[in-house]
Scaffold this motif. Structure first.
Motif, short mmCIF file in Angstrom:
data_model
loop_
_atom_site.label_atom_id
_atom_site.label_comp_id
_atom_site.label_asym_id
_atom_site.label_seq_id
_atom_site.Cartn_x
_atom_site.Cartn_y
_atom_site.Cartn_z
N TYR A 34 0.84 -1.19 0.00
CA TYR A 34 0.00 0.00 0.00
C TYR A 34 0.88 1.24 0.00
O TYR A 34 1.69 1.45 0.91
N VAL A 93 -0.34 7.73 -0.79
CA VAL A 93 -0.38 8.67 -1.91
C VAL A 93 -0.22 10.10 -1.42
O VAL A 93 0.43 10.93 -2.07
N GLN A 132 -0.55 -1.15 -4.69
CA GLN A 132 0.29 -1.04 -5.88
C GLN A 132 0.08 -2.25 -6.78
O GLN A 132 -0.18 -3.36 -6.33
N GLN A 176 -8.96 0.84 -1.89
CA GLN A 176 -8.22 2.02 -1.49
C GLN A 176 -8.90 2.59 -0.25
O GLN A 176 -10.12 2.58 -0.14
N ARG A 189 -12.76 2.85 -1.31
CA ARG A 189 -13.14 2.59 -2.70
C ARG A 189 -12.81 1.14 -3.02
O ARG A 189 -11.65 0.72 -2.94
N ARG A 194 -3.19 3.39 -1.32
CA ARG A 194 -3.61 2.72 -2.54
C ARG A 194 -2.74 1.50 -2.80
O ARG A 194 -1.52 1.57 -2.70
N HIS A 252 -4.42 8.99 2.09
CA HIS A 252 -4.90 8.10 1.04
C HIS A 252 -3.89 6.98 0.83
O HIS A 252 -2.73 7.22 0.51
N TRP A 285 -8.95 5.80 2.92
CA TRP A 285 -8.57 7.12 3.39
C TRP A 285 -8.70 7.10 4.91
O TRP A 285 -9.80 6.96 5.46
#
Length: 381
Positions: free
Chosen positions: A297, A300, A320, A331, A346, A318, A316, A333
């Motif tokens: 992760y 970001v 990889q 993803q 998400r 995300r 955030h 937050w």
């Protein structure tokens, strides 16, 4: 009479055509609804009979609204002392200049103390307890959870997304703990809350240890309309992971499942074991229904999210690439003002399927019980 008779004949013919046209439109509408439902079943329902019923929900009452807390600014570290370089003495100067006597009153600089929760796991285990709560946990044994874990919490979300077309719904995530036991329960519903078209439930259960979450069982369940819910389980037995098809693989240290990973990431950032820094990559071993492997992760960056509670700043994270084919990727937050809990998620799963969960109400927490102390650290230096 002939005129009226002919008119009556034409009127009846028109009525029959109208009825047939209505039936065609109704048939087309039913076919469209059936196609949408089959598409939901195709994407969400990779069904297999579950070995046994998932464990019941922990009996935890959630009634206390959680309030956002200000994030303390990081404390500046000690400034480095800059000294001019001293040239190496020559033989002549060394014989001419007597050695300097050390000053008895010169102060000694010591490094600043490091918070125990900011240490990595091996150093944390060897550190002395910094509080009475930590001393109590040390006396209770190596498997006792630390005081840094969030209280039992429920988060509710609004859902928008795309599943063979635009969809709306609602979702909720529950983090429940009693002593060293935990549960993470996630439910996503598409359509009206009282009569959803489809629902998916994820549940993780296991233990809380000084090294993080230790799952024992993961269950995933899908229900489409009136059909019987079906799903699968992943079990963690000793040093092995038993996948949905029964395959047994070695269990990596710190392995998580699709539900527990969210709170595990929260714990890593909350305690400072992983830094919240743009570009940093957090590696989490993840057990999926058909495979086990590391997920990376990337942090970001931090941004302001528009939620029902107003703007909330969050980090955030995300996953990889590359990801396993058709994997359920998420993803997240994580908001420091809400103990790094996920205020937005998400979910993506190939073929353009995605769902966005955004916090819709203040989180609910339990009242502080004797065996679940408040987290001792929210943003360690």
């Amino acid at each position: 009479m002939l005129l009226f008779g002919g008119g009556s004949h034409l009127s009846g013919l028109t009525r029959r055509r109208w009825r047939w046209g209505t039936r065609w439109w109704l048939a087309l509408w039913l076919a469209f609804v059936l196609v949408v439902h089959l598409a939901l079943a195709w994407h969400w329902a990779r069904w297999q009979p579950m070995a046994s019923a998932p464990p019941p929900r922990l009996a935890v009452q959630l009634s206390q609204p959680m309030r956002a807390t200000p994030v303390p600014a990081p404390r500046p570290g000690p400034q480095p002392t800059i000294t001019a370089p001293v040239p190496a003495p020559t033989a002549a100067s060394a014989s001419a200049v007597p050695p300097a006597e050390p000053e008895a009153s010169a102060p000694t600089l010591e490094p600043p103390p490091v918070a125990a929760s900011a240490l990595p796991a091996p150093a944390l285990a060897a550190a002395e307890p910094a509080s009475a709560a930590q001393a109590q946990h040390a006396r209770e044994g190596a498997d006792a959870p630390g005081p840094e874990w969030p209280l039992s919490t429920q988060l509710r979300y609004t859902v928008v997304g795309h599943v063979q077309g635009p969809v709306h719904g609602d979702a909720e995530v529950e983090w429940l703990r009693q002593g060293a036991r935990y549960q993470v329960r996630l439910r996503v519903g598409i359509g009206p809350r009282l009569a959803p078209f489809g629902q998916r439930r994820l549940a993780s259960a296991g233990r809380i240890t000084p090294r993080g979450i230790a799952p024992e069982r993961y269950d995933e369940e899908t229900q489409i309309l009136w059909r019987t819910p079906r799903g699968f389980s992943v079990r963690f037995e000793g040093g092995d992971v038993v996948l949905a098809q029964g395959q047994r693989l070695p269990s990596p240290a710190g392995v998580q499942d699709s539900a527990s990973q969210f709170v595990h990431l929260t714990w890593l950032l909350l305690t400072g074991r992983e830094p919240a820094r743009t570009g940093h990559v957090i590696t989490v071993p993840l057990a999926l229904p058909g495979s086990v492997g590391p997920w990376r992760y990337e942090v970001v960056g931090d941004s302001s999210l528009d939620t029902a509670l107003g703007p909330v700043r969050a980090w955030h994270l995300r996953p990889q690439a590359p990801l396993p084919p058709n994997a359920l990727a998420a993803q997240v937050w994580l908001a420091p003002s809400y103990q790094y809990l996920p205020v937005q998620i998400r979910i993506e799963q190939g073929d353009g399927l995605w769902l966005l969960l955004t916090l819709a109400a203040p989180p609910l927490q339990e009242a502080v019980p004797a065996d679940n102390p408040q987290p001792s650290k929210e943003n360690p230096p």
